[in-house]
Each structure stands twice: as structure tokens, then as C-alpha cells.
Design a protein around this motif. Structure first.
Motif, short mmCIF file in Angstrom:
data_model
loop_
_atom_site.label_atom_id
_atom_site.label_comp_id
_atom_site.label_asym_id
_atom_site.label_seq_id
_atom_site.Cartn_x
_atom_site.Cartn_y
_atom_site.Cartn_z
N HIS A 1 -25.03 29.32 55.31
CA HIS A 1 -23.78 29.19 56.08
C HIS A 1 -24.11 29.71 57.48
CE1 HIS A 1 -19.88 29.64 57.68
NE2 HIS A 1 -19.91 30.96 57.65
N TYR B 1 -17.02 26.36 59.70
CA TYR B 1 -16.44 27.04 58.55
C TYR B 1 -16.89 26.38 57.23
CZ TYR B 1 -13.41 29.84 61.71
OH TYR B 1 -12.93 30.69 62.66
N CYS C 1 -14.84 30.46 54.81
CA CYS C 1 -15.84 29.38 54.85
C CYS C 1 -16.35 28.99 53.47
CB CYS C 1 -17.02 29.79 55.73
SG CYS C 1 -16.50 30.37 57.34
N SER D 1 -23.94 37.73 80.23
CA SER D 1 -25.28 37.76 80.81
C SER D 1 -26.05 36.51 80.37
CB SER D 1 -26.02 39.03 80.39
OG SER D 1 -26.06 39.10 78.99
N LYS D 2 -26.92 36.04 81.25
CA LYS D 2 -27.63 34.78 80.98
C LYS D 2 -28.42 34.87 79.67
CE LYS D 2 -30.40 31.24 83.26
NZ LYS D 2 -29.69 30.20 82.53
N GLY D 3 -28.24 33.90 78.81
CA GLY D 3 -28.98 33.88 77.54
C GLY D 3 -28.18 34.49 76.38
N PHE E 1 -12.85 39.29 58.36
CA PHE E 1 -12.35 38.13 59.11
C PHE E 1 -11.20 37.62 58.27
CE2 PHE E 1 -12.05 33.58 59.08
CZ PHE E 1 -12.48 33.07 60.28
N VAL F 1 -10.77 39.30 63.68
CA VAL F 1 -12.19 39.43 63.32
C VAL F 1 -12.73 40.81 63.66
CG1 VAL F 1 -14.40 38.22 63.39
CG2 VAL F 1 -12.41 37.15 64.44
N SER G 1 -18.26 41.80 59.89
CA SER G 1 -18.49 40.49 59.26
C SER G 1 -19.99 40.22 59.13
CB SER G 1 -17.78 39.37 60.01
OG SER G 1 -18.45 39.04 61.20
N GLN G 2 -20.78 40.68 60.11
CA GLN G 2 -22.24 40.48 60.03
C GLN G 2 -22.81 41.29 58.86
OE1 GLN G 2 -22.82 41.90 64.04
NE2 GLN G 2 -23.33 39.87 64.81
N LEU H 1 -27.65 34.79 63.21
CA LEU H 1 -27.39 35.37 61.89
C LEU H 1 -28.23 34.69 60.81
CD1 LEU H 1 -25.79 37.58 60.46
CD2 LEU H 1 -23.91 35.97 60.14
N ARG I 1 -32.30 48.84 63.55
CA ARG I 1 -32.68 47.77 64.48
C ARG I 1 -34.17 47.46 64.41
NH1 ARG I 1 -29.01 44.62 66.61
NH2 ARG I 1 -29.97 44.55 68.65
N GLY J 1 -29.03 34.96 72.50
CA GLY J 1 -28.41 36.05 71.74
C GLY J 1 -27.73 35.56 70.48
N LEU J 2 -26.93 34.49 70.59
CA LEU J 2 -26.29 33.92 69.41
C LEU J 2 -27.11 32.76 68.85
CD1 LEU J 2 -22.54 33.84 70.62
CD2 LEU J 2 -23.58 35.51 69.08
N1 ACO Z 1 -29.96 37.45 76.34
C1 ACO Z 1 -30.37 37.41 75.06
N2 ACO Z 1 -29.68 38.01 74.05
C2 ACO Z 1 -28.56 38.68 74.38
C3 ACO Z 1 -28.11 38.79 75.71
C4 ACO Z 1 -28.86 38.12 76.71
N3 ACO Z 1 -28.49 38.13 77.99
N4 ACO Z 1 -26.98 39.53 75.72
C5 ACO Z 1 -26.72 39.88 74.43
N5 ACO Z 1 -27.68 39.36 73.63
C6 ACO Z 1 -27.77 39.45 72.17
C7 ACO Z 1 -27.46 40.80 71.57
O1 ACO Z 1 -28.59 41.65 71.64
C8 ACO Z 1 -27.11 40.40 70.15
O2 ACO Z 1 -28.27 40.05 69.43
P1 ACO Z 1 -28.75 40.93 68.20
O3 ACO Z 1 -27.69 40.80 67.15
O4 ACO Z 1 -30.03 40.34 67.76
O5 ACO Z 1 -28.86 42.31 68.71
C9 ACO Z 1 -26.36 39.08 70.34
O6 ACO Z 1 -26.72 38.62 71.64
C10 ACO Z 1 -24.83 39.18 70.25
O7 ACO Z 1 -24.38 40.12 71.17
P2 ACO Z 1 -23.47 41.38 70.73
O8 ACO Z 1 -23.11 42.08 71.98
O9 ACO Z 1 -24.14 42.13 69.64
O10 ACO Z 1 -22.21 40.77 70.04
P3 ACO Z 1 -20.88 40.14 70.62
O11 ACO Z 1 -19.95 41.21 71.01
O12 ACO Z 1 -21.18 39.09 71.62
O13 ACO Z 1 -20.29 39.44 69.33
C11 ACO Z 1 -20.24 38.29 67.26
C12 ACO Z 1 -21.06 38.59 68.50
C13 ACO Z 1 -19.92 39.56 66.51
C14 ACO Z 1 -21.04 37.37 66.37
C15 ACO Z 1 -18.92 37.58 67.70
O14 ACO Z 1 -19.25 36.37 68.33
C16 ACO Z 1 -17.98 37.31 66.56
O15 ACO Z 1 -17.19 38.16 66.20
N6 ACO Z 1 -17.98 36.05 65.96
C17 ACO Z 1 -17.11 35.70 64.88
C18 ACO Z 1 -17.45 36.38 63.57
C19 ACO Z 1 -18.62 35.76 62.85
O16 ACO Z 1 -19.03 34.65 63.12
N7 ACO Z 1 -19.16 36.49 61.84
C20 ACO Z 1 -20.22 36.00 61.03
C21 ACO Z 1 -19.93 35.93 59.54
S1 ACO Z 1 -18.27 35.54 59.15
C22 ACO Z 1 -17.92 33.91 59.58
O17 ACO Z 1 -18.63 32.99 59.26
C23 ACO Z 1 -16.73 33.64 60.39
#
Ligand code: ACO
Length: 460
Positions: free
Chosen positions: A247, A328, A117, A31-33, A192, A204, A209-210, A253, A296, A38-39
Motif C-alpha cells: 500500500h 487509498y 485504505c 524546501s526543494k526536493g 488517520f 491525520v 500513521s507511519q 514509506l 534513524r 523526501g516523499l
Molecule cells: N529534500 C529531501 N528530503 C526532504 C527535504 C528536502 N528538501 N525536506 C524534507 N525531506 C524529507 C524528510 O527528511 C522526511 O524523510 P524521512 O522520513 O526519510 O526522514 C520526508 O521528507 C518527509 O518530511 P517530514 O518533515 O518528516 O514530514 P512532513 O511533515 O512533510 O509529513 C507525512 C509527511 C507525515 C507523510 C504527511 O505528508 C502526512 O501526514 N501524510 C498523510 C498520512 C499518511 O500518508 N500516512 C501513511 C500511512 S496511512 C495512509 O495511507 C493514509
């Protein structure tokens, strides 16, 4: 004994190839954004088949030595942090020894440190501790953090990135370690990890991990605060540091992490949380620790309350992580490099907090004291040598399709032997003088060359 030990010089290298998160998001049908808001990510850097953690390290180390006019004989310790496994025995450090051997310096301690990391921080502490010990021989230490972060197709893929950072360690530094102030949290977790040695991709559990990251942050902050309070005889709060560097797997995050520190200050009744801010936290004061990670509303309220302080204390550290992605081991130090890039004229006399996290899990919060020193080892010269803006501007954007094609080729090449890299269409993207992977022979030996120039050892 060396005094005021710290980082005297820095340089950064990231690949000149990247993909825009907005384009990737559309291509993936997200989805857009989702990736951009979101990330919180803007763009993602990645290696093509011509680059890897070793070539990136060659680039950053040679650039640092040249830019600061350091004779390789002046290096007494070289430590590498990386989680990108190219060889299960031979360290990346030994590849880099080609630079030092050529100058007749083989008297260089140190090997690689690995734990997700966190390896870069372990390498950095090893160098700083060496310089502060009786074993120090009077020469510089050099730390290299180098990683290529790639994920299988799916939600984790947009959280990749790639870079190498080099940090020269010496006495009377502009970036001094407050060595007595370190709070660590180490535990066992499967959040992870990389158990499949035939693949570069991790296994992962994203959500876990979060949570592990935030739990480690809480614990490190608690330990840091209690050490500070013992040493200084007063309470620590987020107002006692000018900047916070995290990090950065992805920017969201980092936003949540800083907000979490404000919540911690509220729970500790610290002076940073008073009046209206404190009142807004009250409904969450009876949550258990476990509940607090899943709540939340707390997450939302903390982020809102922390926003003005985030903008002042964290936002200046986010440029490279948002533009390049998770690097990393290099990620924390790329965030710190962003701070130097943005604020080098205002940092003298300031304390900077650093939070290092490696899945599995290992983590430390530590602090740096920044000082006005003379060039070449000054904050302004470090900013100028790193040339972050210039390097970001010189990148080439790939379409998501071409990025995915590159990932497929890299999957095929991971752990492979007996191939020569194809230069078509990619060598032109490297800046003149860049080291790159030329060949892996039938005995898995890797050979690197320099674009438009001389070659490294082995007659290449
Ligand atoms: N517009 C705005 N925000 C949005 C949209 C949208 N259209 N769609 C989703 N989002 C938001 C979600 O609400 C969420 O935000 P929130 O956390 O504030 O609620 C965010 O985008 C991510 O979406 P999710 O559905 O919760 O997660 P997703 O399944 O996309 O996975 C994750 C995200 C877990 C970070 C994944 O990318 C991942 O596994 N990454 C690798 C692991 C990682 O980096 N872990 C961090 C620490 S360990 C390390 O450094 C490796």
C-alpha cells in the motif's frame, strides 16, 4: 468447487487531471526536493468537480466489461472498497447496479466495505472467499476499489491522489490467491480517521500513521512467515518471493517498509541476511521493538542495505503510485498494476507479496502466484487493456494555483445539493465516452452522464 481462484482481468481509471509535485513543492514554499525526494512522489492526480468515486467506478467497470467482452449477466457478486463517503447509507455498489439492471441482472450479491485504505482488500477477500465456498453460483465476482484522497492544506496535502480499479475474480486465473497464506494485524489506533462528516478531509497524525503502518507490517510479516513455515516446513525470507507490493501512501514509506522486512529477516536469522549485511545490522540487534521504530540510524542503514533488492523486487511496482499518488483502497492494486505493466512477460511462475494497510487500523499480508494463461485472461492482455503508459501520457497538468482552486470548489461541493456541475474548461479534458457527474438535485440525488454519448439511467 472453483480451483485456482484469483484475478482473471483488471482495469484502471484515474482522472486526466494532475499537478506536478515539483511545482507544488515550490508553490507551497517547501524546501526543494521535499515532495519529490523526501516523499518520493512525482505527480498527483485529483478529481475536478466533474468526477468522483462513483463516476470513476462507472468508467472502470464499463471499460473492463467491454474490453474483456463480459456480459453483465455473468457477474454474480459485486463488491466495492472505498473510504470516500458520499452517502452514509446508500452504497456505491448500488449506483453501479445501473449497469447490471439495464441488462436484466439484479441477482448480484455484495455491498461496500469500508476501513480506510483496507476496504478494497476486504472486498477482494469477500469475492475470493465466496468463489471458494459452497455459496458460489458459477459466475464471476467483480471487485471495485475507488477513492479520491484529498487532504487539507498542510504537509499531508501532497500525499493525495485518486483512482478506481476493477478486478474480475474467477477460477483458473493468471493471478491466483495463495489463500492459506495470509497474515493479518488488526488493532485500535487514531492515526488517520474521518470523524467530521461535513468534510472530506481526514484528521491525520502523520507520524503516528507511519509508525502504525510499520508496526502492522512487522506483525503481518511475522504471521505470514509462521503460516508459511507451518505449511511448507521451511523458513520464509524475502528471497522466497520475486516481488513485493505495498500500500503506497507515498513512495518513501514503501522504501522504508521493504527495508524493514530485511531487518525482520536479520532478527529471524533468515538466509536472506548473511555476511557483510548481517554485520551491519548487529549494532541494532539489541533495540527494543519500540526503539527500533524511532531509530534513524537503523532506518538509514536498512534502506542502504536493502537498496539492491528494492531495485529488483519493489521498484517495478512503484510507477502508478508515484505518478498518481495515494489512491487509498486502489493504491495497493495500482502498485500491482504497475508490476503487470512493467513485467508481464516475466511473471509466470513467480510469487508476489502484497501488503494492505488501512488506518484505524486493519492490515493483511498475502501472496499471489502468477500463471501463464491464454488471452483474454492473460497477464499480457491485462497489461494491454490497462494501457498505463497511454493513460499517464494523456493527462493534463494543472498549475498549483488551479489545483488549489479546484480543491476549494470541491470543499464547497462536498455534501452539497441542488447544483449542476460547470463544464467550462474541464469537460474538454475528459476522454470521449467518460462518465461524469452532471447534477446533484434538491434531494441530494446524483446524476451521471457520458461525455459525447448516451446517458445513464433516469433519462439524463
Ligand atoms: N529534500 C529531501 N528530503 C526532504 C527535504 C528536502 N528538501 N525536506 C524534507 N525531506 C524529507 C524528510 O527528511 C522526511 O524523510 P524521512 O522520513 O526519510 O526522514 C520526508 O521528507 C518527509 O518530511 P517530514 O518533515 O518528516 O514530514 P512532513 O511533515 O512533510 O509529513 C507525512 C509527511 C507525515 C507523510 C504527511 O505528508 C502526512 O501526514 N501524510 C498523510 C498520512 C499518511 O500518508 N500516512 C501513511 C500511512 S496511512 C495512509 O495511507 C493514509
Amino acid at each position: 468447487m472453483a480451483k485456482n481462484v484469483g484475478i482473471v482481468a483488471m482495469d484502471i481509471y484515474f482522472p486526466p487531471t494532475c499537478v506536478q509535485q515539483e511545482a507544488l513543492e515550490a508553490h507551497d514554499g517547501a524546501s526543494k526536493g521535499k515532495y519529490t525526494i523526501g516523499l518520493g512522489q512525482d505527480c498527483m492526480g485529483f478529481c475536478t468537480e466533474l468526477e468522483d468515486v462513483i463516476s470513476m467506478s462507472f468508467n472502470v467497470v464499463t471499460s473492463l466489461l467491454e474490453n474483456y467482452k463480459i456480459d453483465p449477466k455473468q457477474i454474480g457478486r459485486l463488491e466495492v472498497g472505498s473510504e470516500t463517503v458520499i452517502d452514509k447509507s446508500k452504497s456505491i455498489k448500488t449506483f453501479l447496479m445501473q449497469i447490471f439492471e439495464k441488462c436484466g441482472n439484479t441477482d448480484v450479491e455484495g455491498v461496500d466495505s469500508t476501513n480506510a485504505c483496507y476496504g478494497g482488500t476486504a472486498a477482494l477477500f469477500n469475492c475470493v472467499n465466496w468463489m471458494e465456498s459452497n455459496s458460489w453460483d458459477g459466475r464471476y465476482g467483480l471487485v471495485v476499489c475507488t477513492d479520491s484522497a484529498v487532504y487539507a492544506e498542510g504537509p499531508a496535502r501532497p500525499t493525495g491522489g485518486a483512482a478506481a480499479i476493477a478486478m474480475l475474480i474467477g477460477p483458473d486465473a493468471p493471478i491466483v490467491f495463495e489463500s492459506k497464506l495470509r497474515g493479518s494485524h488488526m488493532a485500535h489506533a487514531y492515526d488517520f480517521y474521518k470523524p467530521n462528516l461535513a468534510s472530506e478531509y481526514p484528521v491525520v497524525d502523520g507520524k503516528l500513521s507511519q509508525t502504525c503502518y510499520l508496526m502492522a507490517l512487522d506483525s503481518c510479516y511475522k504471521h505470514y512467515c509462521s503460516k508459511y513455515e507451518k505449511l511448507e516446513g521451511k523458513q520464509f525470507s524475502i528471497l522466497d518471493a520475486e516481488y513485493f507490493v505495498f500500500h503506497s501512501p507515498y513512495n518513501k514509506l514503501v522504501q522504508k517498509s521493504f527495508a524493514r522486512l530485511l531487518y525482520n529477516d536479520f532478527l529471524r536469522s533468515a538466509s536472506s541476511v548473511e555476511g557483510a549485511v548481517s554485520e551491519k545490522f548487529v549494532p541494532f540487534s539489541s533495540l527494543s521493538l519500540d526503539e527500533s521504530y524511532q531509530n534513524r540510524d537503523l532506518e538509514k542503514v536498512s534502506q542502504q542495505l536493502a537498496k539492491p533488492l528494492y531495485d529488483a523486487k519493489v521498484q517495478p511496482t512503484t510507477l502508478i503510485p508515484k505518478q498518481v499518488g495515494n489512491m487509498y483502497t486502489a493504491s495497493l492494486y495500482a502498485a500491482f498494476a504497475s508490476l503487470i505493466h512493467n513485467k508481464h512477460t516475466e511473471l509466470a511462475g513467480k510469487r508476489v507479496m502484497m501488503f494492505s494497510y488501512g488506518s484505524g487500523l486493519t492490515s493483511t499480508m498475502f501472496s499471489l502466484h502468477l500463471v501463464d494463461t491464454n488471452p483474454p485472461f492473460s497477464l499480457s492482455n491485462i497489461a494491454s487493456v490497462m494501457d498505463v503508459a497511454g493513460k499517464l501520457k494523456a493527462r493534463h497538468e494543472f498549475t498549483p494555483e488551479r489545483f488549489i482552486e479546484t480543491m476549494k470548489l470541491m470543499e464547497h461541493r462536498y455534501g452539497a445539493k441542488d447544483f449542476v456541475t460547470t463544464k467550462d474548461g474541464v469537460i474538454d479534458l475528459l476522454a470521449p465516452g467518460t462518465y461524469y457527474l452532471k447534477e446533484v438535485d434538491s434531494l441530494y440525488r446524483r446524476f451521471y452522464g457520458k461525455k459525447d454519448g448516451s446517458c445513464l439511467a433516469n433519462g439524463l
